[in-house]
Design an enzyme around this catalytic site. Structure first.
Site, PDB file in Angstrom:
ATOM      1  CG  ASN A  23      -1.275  -2.816  -3.957  1.00  0.00           C
ATOM      2  OD1 ASN A  23      -1.819  -2.637  -2.859  1.00  0.00           O
ATOM      3  ND2 ASN A  23       0.031  -2.900  -4.096  1.00  0.00           N
ATOM      4  NE  ARG A  92       0.629   6.932   1.379  1.00  0.00           N
ATOM      5  CZ  ARG A  92       0.370   7.104   0.075  1.00  0.00           C
ATOM      6  NH1 ARG A  92       0.016   6.079  -0.645  1.00  0.00           N
ATOM      7  NH2 ARG A  92       0.430   8.299  -0.470  1.00  0.00           N
ATOM      8  NE  ARG A 121       3.745   5.483  -0.480  1.00  0.00           N
ATOM      9  CZ  ARG A 121       3.140   4.337  -0.123  1.00  0.00           C
ATOM     10  NH1 ARG A 121       3.453   3.777   1.010  1.00  0.00           N
ATOM     11  NH2 ARG A 121       2.224   3.784  -0.895  1.00  0.00           N
ATOM     12  CB  ILE A 123      -1.179  12.906  -2.698  1.00  0.00           C
ATOM     13  CG1 ILE A 123      -1.520  14.097  -1.811  1.00  0.00           C
ATOM     14  CG2 ILE A 123      -1.135  11.616  -1.913  1.00  0.00           C
ATOM     15  CD1 ILE A 123      -2.952  14.052  -1.278  1.00  0.00           C
ATOM     16  CG  ASP A 124       3.534  16.012  -5.990  1.00  0.00           C
ATOM     17  OD1 ASP A 124       3.547  14.848  -5.532  1.00  0.00           O
ATOM     18  OD2 ASP A 124       4.375  16.416  -6.797  1.00  0.00           O
ATOM     19  CG  LEU A 125       2.882  13.294  -9.413  1.00  0.00           C
ATOM     20  CD1 LEU A 125       3.567  11.973  -9.756  1.00  0.00           C
ATOM     21  CD2 LEU A 125       3.221  14.357 -10.444  1.00  0.00           C
ATOM     22  CB  ILE A 327       9.876   2.913  -6.299  1.00  0.00           C
ATOM     23  CG1 ILE A 327      10.087   2.197  -7.628  1.00  0.00           C
ATOM     24  CG2 ILE A 327       8.445   3.420  -6.121  1.00  0.00           C
ATOM     25  CD1 ILE A 327       9.755   3.025  -8.851  1.00  0.00           C
TER      26      ILE A 327
HETATM   27  C1  EPZ Z   1       1.220   1.867  -5.152  1.00  0.00           C
HETATM   28  O1  EPZ Z   1       1.515   2.901  -4.222  1.00  0.00           O
HETATM   29  C2  EPZ Z   1       1.110   0.591  -4.325  1.00  0.00           C
HETATM   30  N1  EPZ Z   1       0.025   0.713  -3.364  1.00  0.00           N
HETATM   31  C3  EPZ Z   1       2.436   0.337  -3.591  1.00  0.00           C
HETATM   32  O2  EPZ Z   1       2.312  -0.908  -2.911  1.00  0.00           O
HETATM   33  C4  EPZ Z   1       3.544   0.220  -4.629  1.00  0.00           C
HETATM   34  O3  EPZ Z   1       4.779   0.060  -3.967  1.00  0.00           O
HETATM   35  C5  EPZ Z   1       3.594   1.493  -5.487  1.00  0.00           C
HETATM   36  O4  EPZ Z   1       2.293   1.716  -6.099  1.00  0.00           O
HETATM   37  C6  EPZ Z   1       4.629   1.398  -6.592  1.00  0.00           C
HETATM   38  O5  EPZ Z   1       4.369   0.297  -7.392  1.00  0.00           O
HETATM   39  C7  EPZ Z   1      -1.255   0.541  -3.787  1.00  0.00           C
HETATM   40  O6  EPZ Z   1      -1.509   0.335  -4.958  1.00  0.00           O
HETATM   41  C8  EPZ Z   1      -2.318   0.628  -2.738  1.00  0.00           C
HETATM   42  P1  EPZ Z   1       3.205   5.622  -6.576  1.00  0.00           P
HETATM   43  P2  EPZ Z   1       1.432   4.442  -4.698  1.00  0.00           P
HETATM   44  O7  EPZ Z   1       2.222   6.729  -6.609  1.00  0.00           O
HETATM   45  O8  EPZ Z   1       0.309   4.629  -5.630  1.00  0.00           O
HETATM   46  C9  EPZ Z   1       6.069   9.294  -5.568  1.00  0.00           C
HETATM   47  C10 EPZ Z   1       2.519  -2.386  -1.105  1.00  0.00           C
HETATM   48  O9  EPZ Z   1       3.530  -2.825  -0.525  1.00  0.00           O
HETATM   49  N2  EPZ Z   1       4.860  10.102  -5.746  1.00  0.00           N
HETATM   50  O10 EPZ Z   1       3.525   4.892  -7.849  1.00  0.00           O
HETATM   51  O11 EPZ Z   1       1.510   5.290  -3.488  1.00  0.00           O
HETATM   52  C11 EPZ Z   1       5.999   8.507  -4.261  1.00  0.00           C
HETATM   53  O12 EPZ Z   1       6.488   9.318  -3.198  1.00  0.00           O
HETATM   54  C12 EPZ Z   1       2.432  -0.921  -1.466  1.00  0.00           C
HETATM   55  O13 EPZ Z   1       1.532  -3.083  -1.455  1.00  0.00           O
HETATM   56  C13 EPZ Z   1       4.963  11.486  -5.759  1.00  0.00           C
HETATM   57  O14 EPZ Z   1       6.050  12.042  -5.626  1.00  0.00           O
HETATM   58  O15 EPZ Z   1       2.810   4.546  -5.495  1.00  0.00           O
HETATM   59  C14 EPZ Z   1       6.891   7.323  -4.527  1.00  0.00           C
HETATM   60  O16 EPZ Z   1       8.233   7.680  -4.259  1.00  0.00           O
HETATM   61  C15 EPZ Z   1       3.630  -0.119  -0.955  1.00  0.00           C
HETATM   62  N3  EPZ Z   1       3.826  12.239  -5.898  1.00  0.00           N
HETATM   63  C16 EPZ Z   1       6.705   7.078  -6.019  1.00  0.00           C
HETATM   64  O17 EPZ Z   1       6.130   8.282  -6.567  1.00  0.00           O
HETATM   65  C17 EPZ Z   1       2.582  11.654  -6.051  1.00  0.00           C
HETATM   66  O18 EPZ Z   1       1.577  12.381  -6.190  1.00  0.00           O
HETATM   67  C18 EPZ Z   1       5.801   5.897  -6.339  1.00  0.00           C
HETATM   68  O19 EPZ Z   1       4.536   6.221  -5.881  1.00  0.00           O
HETATM   69  C19 EPZ Z   1       2.497  10.241  -6.036  1.00  0.00           C
HETATM   70  C20 EPZ Z   1       3.647   9.484  -5.891  1.00  0.00           C
END
Ligand code: EPZ
Length: 427
Positions: A23, A92, A121, A123-125, A327
């Protein structure tokens, strides 16, 4: 499809060096597109997700060579900024390419990455952050077209500390005009590693690791040589496996400072953890104790990526533990498989109630996602009898040959490929 065959009950022992962080490597590979010169990355893990990201970079016209843990990249001849839908669907994390391609080429076309087993998952943010920097974003069905002549620095407030959104905005802002401030940023070590990398390229980023990150845009970025941090989730997975098998394992190269919340939970369960200079010794002998409450939250709190693995340990600890997943909405898919191995776990919305049992029993189980799969491997190593883990490709996304890692630690685990099954059939 490959399977893992595990003969459980053997305490893990020995020393293991932890490989580079998936990551951290994924956003850094994407950020390499920002450099006018070549980039050399060290300690890059050999994983399916890394292979897919390198294929996407090659597809865009980037030269990408991968030898062992070293990757050489040169984005001088990038011919396209369109990410094909099949590659987006395959991984993704290709969403990380949005910021760099928009910053460097003023345009990027990609597709909604879609959800996965653990959640929607969204990506709106990410998109809101890029729009705040001045990007025009058009969504046509699942296709997304982002355009911007030159991005302009802005203050961006994240209403959730999204790791990916923080990283995408950082990568877009380093070539923007003026200052960008990300308020409510994620604080993970992987974001700190990305800041270190961007600054090695000549960017001006500071504040990573806190909830406010400042980026002063520059006109161009050069190449560099950079070493990726060790993988804290792989480290945590090995630590939990050592405890679950009542073993005694030394981890080399791990960063204990990245694992304080896990160490706290494991010590509350009665696991012996000694932290030294660049090493950690993890051991457990008698029965472990339940931990009344473990809540996943953004870093530095307890990581969602270690929730499934710790649940396996708590399934074998005396008493009732409660885990709350805050999360991802779909991150309890390992529970059914653990219960088929004899665990006593009840789920109520985003809470899991785990009553420890004396023993788990080997059977055939299926990995549904990366960390659920790792949890099932730990369960197999600790269980009585033979466990066969199917759908191993999920695990290969985040662990470099997990069977080799645990075999090195005295675990009885082998990978059975379709070819070897066919050969057996021919005998
Ligand atoms: C990163 O995912 C990691 N992946 C994930 O690891 C990790 O679980 C996650 O961060 C949380 O720590 C990588 O770094 C490649 P988020 P990411 O954006 O960036 C919501 C693993 O097992 N959200 O912090 O996708 C989302 O739906 C993977 O190695 C929005 O609503 O995580 C989720 O519920 C799995 N809108 C929460 O936030 C957005 O635009 C956390 O997502 C973005 C996210």
């Amino acid at each position: 499809m490959d399977k893992l065959v595990i003969e459980g009950g053997k305490p893990l022992s020995g020393t293991i060096r932890i490989h580079g962080a998936k990551n951290a490597a994924l956003p850094i590979l994407a950020a390499s597109l920002l450099a006018e010169g070549s980039v050399k990355l060290l300690n890059v893990p050999q994983l399916l997700d890394i292979d897919v990201m390198l294929d996407i970079l090659r597809n865009l016209g980037c030269r990408a060579e991968h030898e062992e843990q070293t990757v050489l990249l040169d984005g001088a001849n990038i011919a396209s900024s369109h990410i094909p839908e099949p590659l987006m669907r395959q991984m993704r994390s290709s969403v990380f390419l949005m910021g760099p391609l928009l910053a460097r080429f003023g345009e990027v076309q990609l597709y909604q990455p879609g959800g996965c087993a653990i959640g929607e998952r969204k990506i709106d943010l990410h998109l809101r952050g890029l729009a705040a920097l001045g990007a025009d974003i058009e969504e046509k069905g699942s296709r997304i077209v982002c355009k911007a002549k030159r991005l302009t620095g802005a203050e961006i407030i994240l209403d959730f500390p999204s790791v990916g959104a923080t990283e995408n905005i950082m990568m877009a802002a380093v070539l923007a005009k003026g200052r960008t401030t990300i308020v409510g940023a994620a604080r993970e070590p992987e974001i700190q590693d990305l800041q270190r990398f961007l600054n090695e390229l000549g960017a001006k980023v500071r504040g990573a690791g806190t909830d406010t990150i400042f980026i002063d845009g520059v006109d161009r970025l050069e190449g560099c040589v950079f070493e990726i941090i060790p993988d804290r989730i792989v480290s945590g997975t090995v630590m939990v496996a050592a405890a679950a098998t009542r073993g005694d394992v030394t981890l080399e190269g791990a960063h204990p400072a990245h694992l304080t919340s896990l160490i706290h939970v494991l010590r509350r369960a009665g696991v012996q953890i000694d932290v030294g200079d660049g090493i950690m010794k993890v051991g457990a002998s008698g029965r472990l104790k339940a931990v009344d409450r473990v809540v996943t939250s953004p870093y530095p709190a307890f990581p969602t990526d270690l929730q499934a693995q710790v649940m396996t340990l708590l399934a074998l600890s005396d008493g009732v533990s409660v885990m709350k997943e805050t999360i991802f909405e779909g991150r309890f898919k390992h529970v059914d498989e653990l219960c088929r191995m004899g665990a006593d776990i009840r789920v109520d919305l985003n809470h899991a109630f785990i009553r420890g049992v004396p023993q788990l029993y080997g059977t055939s189980v299926e990995a549904t996602d990366l960390r659920a799969g790792a949890a099932l491997v730990i369960a197999g190593l600790a269980a009585h009898g033979r466990t066969v883990v199917e759908q191993v490709h999920h695990i290969d996304r985040g662990y470099d040959r997990i069977e080799a890692m645990f075999s090195k630690l005295n675990g009885d685990i082998v990978r059975v490929t379709n070819e070897s099954l066919k050969l057996q059939g021919q005998r």
